[in-house]
Write an enzyme that holds these catalytic residues in place. Structure first.
Site, short mmCIF file in Angstrom:
data_model
loop_
_atom_site.label_atom_id
_atom_site.label_comp_id
_atom_site.label_asym_id
_atom_site.label_seq_id
_atom_site.Cartn_x
_atom_site.Cartn_y
_atom_site.Cartn_z
N GLY A 11 -48.48 8.22 -32.15
CA GLY A 11 -47.35 7.41 -31.72
C GLY A 11 -46.10 8.27 -31.89
N ALA A 12 -45.82 9.08 -30.87
CA ALA A 12 -44.71 10.03 -30.98
C ALA A 12 -43.54 9.57 -30.12
CB ALA A 12 -45.18 11.43 -30.57
N GLY A 16 -41.81 8.91 -34.45
CA GLY A 16 -42.87 9.93 -34.52
C GLY A 16 -42.36 11.29 -34.09
N LYS A 82 -45.72 1.28 -32.46
CA LYS A 82 -45.29 -0.06 -32.82
C LYS A 82 -46.52 -0.75 -33.42
CE LYS A 82 -40.91 -0.31 -31.46
NZ LYS A 82 -40.39 -0.65 -30.17
N ALA A 134 -33.89 6.31 -35.53
CA ALA A 134 -34.18 7.23 -34.42
C ALA A 134 -34.15 6.49 -33.09
CB ALA A 134 -35.56 7.88 -34.62
N LYS A 190 -37.10 -4.88 -46.61
CA LYS A 190 -36.81 -4.51 -45.22
C LYS A 190 -37.37 -5.58 -44.27
CE LYS A 190 -36.47 -0.58 -42.13
NZ LYS A 190 -37.10 0.56 -41.50
N SER A 261 -33.84 -3.24 -32.95
CA SER A 261 -34.92 -2.80 -32.04
C SER A 261 -35.55 -3.97 -31.28
CB SER A 261 -35.99 -2.06 -32.84
OG SER A 261 -36.52 -2.91 -33.82
N GLU A 273 -42.09 -6.61 -32.13
CA GLU A 273 -42.96 -6.55 -33.32
C GLU A 273 -42.87 -7.85 -34.13
OE1 GLU A 273 -41.46 -2.60 -34.90
OE2 GLU A 273 -43.61 -2.20 -34.93
P1 NAD Z 1 -41.28 3.80 -30.10
O1 NAD Z 1 -41.63 2.69 -29.15
O2 NAD Z 1 -40.13 4.68 -29.80
O3 NAD Z 1 -42.56 4.72 -30.31
C1 NAD Z 1 -43.87 4.24 -30.35
C2 NAD Z 1 -44.73 5.22 -29.57
O4 NAD Z 1 -46.09 4.81 -29.68
C3 NAD Z 1 -44.39 5.27 -28.06
O5 NAD Z 1 -44.07 6.59 -27.69
C4 NAD Z 1 -45.68 4.80 -27.40
O6 NAD Z 1 -45.95 5.44 -26.17
C5 NAD Z 1 -46.71 5.17 -28.47
N1 NAD Z 1 -47.97 4.45 -28.29
C6 NAD Z 1 -48.20 3.17 -27.89
N2 NAD Z 1 -49.52 2.94 -27.82
C7 NAD Z 1 -50.13 4.10 -28.20
C8 NAD Z 1 -51.50 4.49 -28.30
N3 NAD Z 1 -52.49 3.64 -28.02
N4 NAD Z 1 -51.76 5.75 -28.71
C9 NAD Z 1 -50.77 6.62 -29.00
N5 NAD Z 1 -49.46 6.31 -28.89
C10 NAD Z 1 -49.16 5.06 -28.50
O7 NAD Z 1 -41.11 3.09 -31.52
P2 NAD Z 1 -40.29 3.65 -32.78
O8 NAD Z 1 -38.88 3.17 -32.69
O9 NAD Z 1 -40.58 5.08 -32.97
O10 NAD Z 1 -40.97 2.80 -33.96
C11 NAD Z 1 -42.25 3.12 -34.49
C12 NAD Z 1 -42.45 2.30 -35.77
O11 NAD Z 1 -41.46 2.70 -36.74
C13 NAD Z 1 -42.25 0.78 -35.58
O12 NAD Z 1 -43.10 0.08 -36.44
C14 NAD Z 1 -40.80 0.57 -36.00
O13 NAD Z 1 -40.54 -0.75 -36.41
C15 NAD Z 1 -40.68 1.56 -37.14
N6 NAD Z 1 -39.32 2.06 -37.43
C16 NAD Z 1 -38.46 2.39 -36.40
C17 NAD Z 1 -37.19 2.88 -36.73
C18 NAD Z 1 -36.24 3.34 -35.65
O14 NAD Z 1 -35.05 3.57 -35.95
N7 NAD Z 1 -36.65 3.55 -34.41
C19 NAD Z 1 -36.81 3.01 -38.08
C20 NAD Z 1 -37.72 2.68 -39.08
C21 NAD Z 1 -38.99 2.20 -38.74
#
Ligand code: NAD
Length: 311
Positions: A11-12, A16, A82, A134, A190, A261, A273
């Site tokens: 999940g990049a 990521g 996610k 991010a 959180k 988000s 989520e």
């Molecule tokens: P995002 O949507 O930017 O990234 C998630 C990635 O997962 C996407 O690139 C998507 O293509 C990929 N994905 C989906 N299905 C997949 C699969 N089957 N195999 C591989 N990859 C797959 O989300 P994010 O903002 O990076 O958040 C990720 C997690 O971190 C969430 O749980 C979020 O709540 C948490 N989080 C986010 C932040 C933030 O600031 N963005 C901060 C803290 C925690």
């Protein structure tokens, strides 16, 4: 010099890619795994464009693959999909979970250990929380401004070498990490913050600051915080409610233009989520026979919005 690790990020997206990019810059052997072809292709072609308070740069020393294309089991797999995509992602990445692979979730919400435990032995799961922010403005780009911290521990509470090595790797990348036996307190705190502000903003399409346009906004947010705090305590997690209330008040006053988000997901027509946040709190409350009416109502409303988005 620090020891380097072989690390895969499942999940990049925004988080990521941020963690993967910073770890690769620190010399670790990083593979980003995602299903977003445009993002993978942009990274393969141009490198990962990283923008942080340390400036703009391009990280080229990392691989970008689909999960099923990766064959080598890393020492550490960080799951950053996610929450509703964890299981599908892990299914495709089974070949990556070798006998010496530890798996870390820093995803938001509750239930992350249980989701990982379907594919990974519990003694090799680590769980934690990160406050680094991010965004992914476009394919191949990630940006993160401001500061944050990361806390983690093993899912079974045991002290393990894998935890110490993971903490050292994240610190080498500047991600301000520590091992924390009380990490569940931070995780629940959180969750309370997100259950209140994410769900309210998702429903009303208000920014965090706009929630204070009428007294009902902060009142509702603080009721949800109180409900989540009560459930956390009833399940044995000694959260600090004063601290939780202060965090929400601080965000209401200072993060006025922020779109959480969950609101960004609604505006982009993506599923939220909500199940891992308000949904998991309602489930935990039910297990200890408690009522959480505000958290539950917001869950039901966001479910309606989610259903209309994915019709
Ligand atoms: P995002 O949507 O930017 O990234 C998630 C990635 O997962 C996407 O690139 C998507 O293509 C990929 N994905 C989906 N299905 C997949 C699969 N089957 N195999 C591989 N990859 C797959 O989300 P994010 O903002 O990076 O958040 C990720 C997690 O971190 C969430 O749980 C979020 O709540 C948490 N989080 C986010 C932040 C933030 O600031 N963005 C901060 C803290 C925690």
């Amino acid at each position: 010099m620090h020891e380097t690790m072989e690390i895969a990020i499942l999940g990049a997206g925004a988080m990521g890619s941020l963690f993967g990019g910073l770890l690769a810059e620190a010399g670790h052997d990083v593979t980003l795994l995602d299903i977003d072809e445009a993002h993978l292709e942009a990274i393969r072609r141009d490198g990962l464009r990283l923008s942080t308070d340390r400036g703009e740069r391009v990280v080229v020393k990392l691989r970008a693959l689909r999960p099923e294309a990766a064959q080598r089991a890393p020492e550490l797999l960080i799951v950053f999909t996610k929450t509703m995509h964890t299981e599908a992602a892990l299914d495709a990445a089974r070949a990556l979970i070798g006998p010496h692979t530890s798996v870390l979730s820093l995803q938001n919400g509750l239930g992350n250990v249980e989701r990982l435990a379907r594919s990974v032995p519990r003694e090799r799961i680590m769980v934690g929380v990160t406050t680094w922010p991010a965004d992914k403005p476009s394919a191949g780009r990630v940006s993160s401004h401001g500061s944050g911290m990361t806390r983690l521990m093993s899912a079974d509470g045991e002290t393990r070498v894998s935890v110490a090595r993971t903490v050292a790797a994240l610190n080498s990348a500047g991600l301000a990490c520590s091992a924390d036996p009380d990490v569940w307190i931070t995780i629940w705190e959180k969750v309370a913050f997100n259950a209140a502000l994410n769900s309210l903003c998702a429903i009303t399409q208000c920014t965090v600051g706009e929630l204070s346009n009428v007294p009902d906004g902060p009142e509702l947010a603080l009721k949800i915080v109180a409900e989540v705090a009560a459930v956390a305590r009833a399940t044995g997690v000694a959260v600090d409610e004063t601290h939780m209330v202060a965090n929400v008040r601080h965000a209401l006053a200072n993060h006025r233009s922020h779109r959480p988000s969950m609101l960004q997901d609604v505006l982009a027509g993506r599923r939220t989520e909500i199940e891992a946040i308000n949904g998991a709190v309602v489930e935990a409350a039910r297990a200890v026979s408690m009522a959480v009416p505000c958290t539950q109502t917001l869950l039901q409303l966001v479910r309606l919005v989610d259903a209309s988005l994915t019709r």
